[in-house]
Design a protein around this motif. Sequence first.
Motif, PDB file in Angstrom:
ATOM      1  N   GLU A 129       0.819  -1.216   0.000  1.00 10.21           N
ATOM      2  CA  GLU A 129       0.000   0.000   0.000  1.00 10.21           C
ATOM      3  C   GLU A 129       0.854   1.270   0.000  1.00 10.21           C
ATOM      4  O   GLU A 129       0.826   2.036  -0.955  1.00 10.21           O
ATOM      5  N   PHE A 142       8.895  -2.575   2.342  1.00  8.49           N
ATOM      6  CA  PHE A 142       8.791  -3.748   3.217  1.00  8.49           C
ATOM      7  C   PHE A 142      10.120  -4.135   3.869  1.00  8.49           C
ATOM      8  O   PHE A 142      10.644  -5.219   3.648  1.00  8.49           O
ATOM      9  N   ASN A 168       5.054  -0.446  -4.048  1.00  7.37           N
ATOM     10  CA  ASN A 168       3.847  -0.009  -3.349  1.00  7.37           C
ATOM     11  C   ASN A 168       2.972   0.829  -4.277  1.00  7.37           C
ATOM     12  O   ASN A 168       3.477   1.432  -5.222  1.00  7.37           O
ATOM     13  N   HIS A 246      -2.518  -8.512   3.922  1.00  2.49           N
ATOM     14  CA  HIS A 246      -1.328  -7.679   4.106  1.00  2.49           C
ATOM     15  C   HIS A 246      -0.552  -8.184   5.339  1.00  2.49           C
ATOM     16  O   HIS A 246      -1.160  -8.511   6.361  1.00  2.49           O
TER      17      HIS A 246
END
Length: 274
Positions: A129, A142, A168, A246
């Motif tokens: 996201e 991440f 993202n 997620h």
Amino acid sequence: MPASPEEVIALLRWYAEMGVDVPVDETPADRFAESAAAAASAPARMPSPAPASQPAAAPPRVAAPAPSLLTAAPDAVVLAAREQAGAAQSLEELRDILDRFEGCALKATATRLVFSDGVPDARVMFVGEAPGRDEDLQGKPFVGRSGQLLDSMLAAIGLDRTKVYIANIVPWRPPGNRDPTPQETTICRPFIERQIELVNPKILVCLGARSAQTLLGVTDGILKLRGRWIDHEIGGAPRRAVATLHPAYLLRQPLQKRLAWRDFRAIRAAIGEG
Ligand code: URA
């Protein structure tokens, strides 16, 4: 009792975490009134008369300031994003263009652009996201706690960052880790779509509902969406896409890891096919 230096530092850290990056006074200031007063007190500029023998000089040409995308109408910003993203012929160019793009206010509060990690010729691409604090500091998607969990989920199906590509929807950290607004997501969408087009993975994995809703044009919640394979096409290239939970959600709801495990096994099988 006055606060200790440690308490003051902790408070400032907390403010920064929450996205406060401009110090203000304790009482509100009316900036409009201030600038109106400054304009009123400025000496009026009278044009000096031209000497009688010479014709009046033409007024100097002043270059108009470049129009700012930040103050442009939302549609114009999205159009500019689409044009600029479409002009990129490689991932390096796209990264450069995005780094110079002025249409998304998140850029002003983020430390740096978080473009991608992994390898550009990956068969599978994961899209999250938006970057969080650790990603904002390191410039890679991440890499915080969610990223560590993603790494172990990848390892469980025999993958790591030398075999996948990660990006993202929104490449700048929203202040205080708030959710990106729909407008910020719409503005950034042409860039992630072009990134997918340039990577051209065989399989696209959306991490979380916002990623799936933005890229796959679906509206269901993630628990309904996850694990459902969709034929997806960007720029004429068909590929298979799937949404899964997620990692940040899995950190809060560890029992749901069994659903993500199912999705990851299906992803492994899909990579192996054909
Ligand atoms: N969450 C995301 O969606 N992306 C990141 O890069 C980190 C956390």
